[in-house]
Design an enzyme around this catalytic site. Sequence first.
Site, short mmCIF file in Angstrom:
data_model
loop_
_atom_site.label_atom_id
_atom_site.label_comp_id
_atom_site.label_asym_id
_atom_site.label_seq_id
_atom_site.Cartn_x
_atom_site.Cartn_y
_atom_site.Cartn_z
N ASN A 1 0.67 -1.50 -0.22
CA ASN A 1 0.29 0.04 -0.24
C ASN A 1 0.89 1.38 -0.20
OD1 ASN A 1 -1.54 1.98 0.00
ND2 ASN A 1 -2.38 1.64 2.38
N LYS B 1 0.02 4.69 -0.37
CA LYS B 1 -0.69 5.60 0.06
C LYS B 1 -0.69 6.97 -0.64
CE LYS B 1 0.13 3.81 4.95
NZ LYS B 1 -0.14 3.49 6.23
N HIS C 1 -9.68 1.17 4.99
CA HIS C 1 -8.91 1.20 5.49
C HIS C 1 -8.91 2.39 6.34
CE1 HIS C 1 -4.26 2.30 5.95
NE2 HIS C 1 -4.45 1.74 5.19
N GLU D 1 -7.35 4.80 7.40
CA GLU D 1 -7.06 5.89 7.05
C GLU D 1 -8.21 7.17 6.18
OE1 GLU D 1 -3.35 5.38 4.99
OE2 GLU D 1 -2.80 5.08 7.38
N GLU E 1 -5.96 -5.05 10.65
CA GLU E 1 -4.24 -3.64 10.50
C GLU E 1 -4.45 -2.86 12.54
OE1 GLU E 1 -2.68 -2.59 6.76
OE2 GLU E 1 -4.39 -1.25 7.63
N GLY F 1 2.09 2.59 10.14
CA GLY F 1 3.24 3.75 10.68
C GLY F 1 3.70 4.04 11.53
N SER G 1 3.97 -2.01 10.72
CA SER G 1 5.31 -1.91 11.16
C SER G 1 5.41 -3.42 10.92
CB SER G 1 4.69 -1.06 12.14
OG SER G 1 4.68 0.22 12.36
#
Length: 247
Positions: free
Chosen positions: A9, A11, A92, A94, A164, A170, A209
Amino acid sequence: MRKKILAANWKMNLSYADAQAWLTEFKSGNGGMHEVEFRLYAPTLYLHDLAKSEVLSVGAQNVHPSVSGAFTGEVSIPQLTSVGASSVLIGHSERRLYFHETNAFLKDKVNACCQQDFSFIFCCGESLETRQSGEHLDFIKGQLEAAILHLDKAYLPLLTIAYEPIWAIGTGQTADTTQINEVHAYIRQLLEKQFGEEGSHVSILYGGSVTALNAQSIFACQDVDGGLIGGASLNAHTFIELAHCFK
Ligand code: PEP
């Protein structure tokens, strides 16, 4: 036998030139990794070129549930298909957080994928606050009940799930294998309860991560069928290295 999937991904990272260089490096380095399905979730405007290379399967980071219409700035499944993309990320954290995507909207996206025979990775995962309150399993169950568990089992071949934990994305703080095992086994149990035998064929990825340092122990977990990789996917060499971490 479930598919082993390694999904990048990107992003909103990498220039067009960076993307081309990544592809060249990936092409020269992934020889012989036939047992792993590589997927690349790239910025939408690169998808056409990346897909043309036929080096790995390419997908979008977002999609609108409608087929067409007045949705400025959005992209539809037929449009993604027309440039060679074959899957999409849905849910996701985000997108949920920064773009206020609700469970109901995510369910519309899931249904659109099913109706149009388009593969998707459905992401779920709890915040640190939810984990600390001990309610993470109920929270994840709620996310799956809201958007996945209503599906007819005929659509399950389109589905991959990614667990996730938001606090691990991240941050450099990976969930430990006890935490990963607990959640993946729980998701598997929910899938099997709802869908029977077919539920056991759905791949469940871990994301948060993952690096070459921790991938081996994560991928060795019983119900982990691969990874959704952010930061460590931006370098093609590092990304390929992760594929070597499957047993
Ligand atoms: C992600 O983007 O879904 C992700 C897991 O990112 P990272 O690997 O950087 O934590």
